[in-house]
Design a protein around this motif. Sequence first.
Motif, short mmCIF file in Angstrom:
data_model
loop_
_atom_site.label_atom_id
_atom_site.label_comp_id
_atom_site.label_asym_id
_atom_site.label_seq_id
_atom_site.Cartn_x
_atom_site.Cartn_y
_atom_site.Cartn_z
N PRO A 176 0.65 -4.83 -11.03
CA PRO A 176 0.71 -3.24 -10.74
C PRO A 176 -0.47 -2.90 -10.05
O PRO A 176 -1.96 -3.41 -10.10
N VAL A 177 -0.39 -1.88 -9.14
CA VAL A 177 -1.73 -1.23 -8.39
C VAL A 177 -1.42 0.33 -8.88
O VAL A 177 -0.46 0.97 -8.29
N LEU A 178 -2.15 0.85 -9.80
CA LEU A 178 -1.79 1.93 -10.40
C LEU A 178 -2.77 3.18 -9.67
O LEU A 178 -4.05 3.25 -9.60
N ILE A 179 -2.25 4.13 -8.99
CA ILE A 179 -2.99 5.34 -8.29
C ILE A 179 -2.35 6.51 -8.49
O ILE A 179 -1.08 6.68 -8.38
N GLU A 180 -3.10 7.51 -9.17
CA GLU A 180 -2.55 8.91 -9.48
C GLU A 180 -1.96 9.72 -8.14
O GLU A 180 -0.78 10.03 -8.21
N LYS A 181 -2.92 9.83 -7.18
CA LYS A 181 -2.46 10.86 -6.11
C LYS A 181 -1.54 10.17 -5.14
O LYS A 181 -1.65 9.36 -4.67
N THR A 182 -0.55 11.14 -5.03
CA THR A 182 0.61 10.61 -4.17
C THR A 182 0.39 9.93 -2.74
O THR A 182 0.76 9.18 -2.29
N GLU A 183 -0.84 10.68 -2.22
CA GLU A 183 -1.07 10.44 -0.80
C GLU A 183 -1.82 9.20 -0.93
O GLU A 183 -1.54 8.36 0.22
N GLU A 184 -2.76 8.75 -1.73
CA GLU A 184 -3.44 7.62 -1.83
C GLU A 184 -2.54 6.48 -2.25
O GLU A 184 -2.59 5.30 -1.75
N LEU A 185 -1.51 6.83 -3.06
CA LEU A 185 -0.61 5.67 -3.36
C LEU A 185 0.34 5.42 -2.10
O LEU A 185 0.42 4.01 -1.96
N GLU A 186 0.80 6.34 -1.44
CA GLU A 186 1.47 5.69 -0.14
C GLU A 186 0.76 5.28 0.97
O GLU A 186 1.21 4.40 1.52
N GLN A 187 -0.54 5.81 0.90
CA GLN A 187 -1.50 4.97 2.06
C GLN A 187 -1.52 3.42 1.50
O GLN A 187 -1.78 2.56 2.52
N ALA A 188 -1.79 3.23 0.43
CA ALA A 188 -1.89 1.86 -0.18
C ALA A 188 -0.83 1.18 0.30
O ALA A 188 -0.73 -0.16 0.56
N TYR A 189 0.50 1.62 0.00
CA TYR A 189 1.76 0.91 0.32
C TYR A 189 1.90 0.78 1.83
O TYR A 189 1.96 -0.41 2.35
N PHE A 190 1.74 1.83 2.58
CA PHE A 190 2.05 1.78 4.02
C PHE A 190 0.83 1.00 4.74
O PHE A 190 1.21 0.56 5.86
N SER A 191 -0.22 0.60 4.26
CA SER A 191 -1.37 -0.04 4.91
C SER A 191 -0.99 -1.27 4.55
O SER A 191 -1.96 -2.16 5.08
N GLY A 192 -0.17 -1.75 3.53
CA GLY A 192 0.10 -2.94 3.34
C GLY A 192 -0.57 -3.57 2.14
O GLY A 192 -0.73 -5.07 1.92
N ARG A 193 -1.50 -2.77 1.33
CA ARG A 193 -2.07 -3.13 0.08
C ARG A 193 -0.95 -3.64 -0.99
O ARG A 193 -1.42 -4.63 -1.84
N CYS A 194 0.10 -2.95 -0.77
CA CYS A 194 1.05 -3.41 -1.95
C CYS A 194 2.27 -4.01 -0.98
O CYS A 194 2.59 -3.32 -0.12
N ASP A 195 3.23 -5.03 -1.86
CA ASP A 195 4.24 -5.31 -1.22
C ASP A 195 5.44 -4.30 -1.45
O ASP A 195 6.32 -4.23 -0.70
N LEU A 196 5.21 -3.50 -2.75
CA LEU A 196 6.46 -2.81 -2.95
C LEU A 196 5.73 -1.58 -3.50
O LEU A 196 4.60 -1.26 -3.90
#
Length: 343
Positions: A176-196
Amino acid sequence: MSSTTYGLMAAAALAAIGSTASAESGDTLAAVKERGNLLCTGHDGSYLGFAEVDDQGEWQGMDIELCRAVTTAIFGDPSHLTVIPISWAQRWPSLQTGEVDMVIKASGATLSRDTELGMQFSLSYYLGTTKIMAHKELGLSTLADADGGTVCIPAGTTIQQQIAAYASKLGIELEPVLIEKTEELEQAYFSGRCDLYAQWGPVLAIARTAKSSVEDHDILPDVLAVEPEVIVMRPGDDNWIDIANWTLSALWFAEQEGINSENVDEIKADPPSPVVAKFLGESPGMGTPLGLEDDWAYNVIKNVGNYAEIFDRTLGEGSPYQMDREMTALWNDGGVLYPYVID
């Protein structure tokens, strides 16, 4: 966020309950009227389609429109609304300490929030599924194919427990990569930091449309959970819960009867039935039992619209997101929503 941190936050909310007396029936409405405005939750960033700030700096979205509807039921127009930006984790302490009067923030009704945190819930205004989005290049067919992958999860939400339970059921491990703010969460995913990316289904659909090329991401068929989104309130004030529920019911009743913001004046002038006459305040009885004016439902529909109008401009065809109603349709259109009976 670690489980220890989450537990400490829950303990803090419980402590707030212990130090804050339950509201007596009618106290919240009296306090809101005396103050002259409703304090309703917004988002501490942007939750597209549900709570976001437009180019003019104005709050928009499904949750914000429901805040406006309750405000209008009380005051006759939506101008008495104050939107308070609050993080996911601060929803419950802010409610218990009186910083907000109600939480309308894509919040699910759960056993622990009821029995441990002492919250009270409205009817469900949106029924959504928790799902998973994956980068198409990974070639995943289902979540079972993602063993060992990383997953972005909104911290402080029930999704954290849902993904853990579902992964355990599948017999796979996810980091799990736990991030509270939605913008930061989506940035993490779309930048490739997370697979899912694990999220409420509507949010995934909106993010895939707004933040990237739809073809680059797959929303997997797995359904982790079905969660009813509700208005959350402090315990003990039945009148306040009634106002929330009857406001939602008014939006659905108006849609069911074909009453909208454009034709409500015409229908009010010549009601087709005694029930509609009462609903729109042409005959008495709709407001007094709630501590409101008898024409409160008319004011809501005139100023905010019925549920279909709200959905269309925030999530549906009139919005950038073009979402279908699916389960969040009326009972007579294949959905699960229905109004209370007006007698």
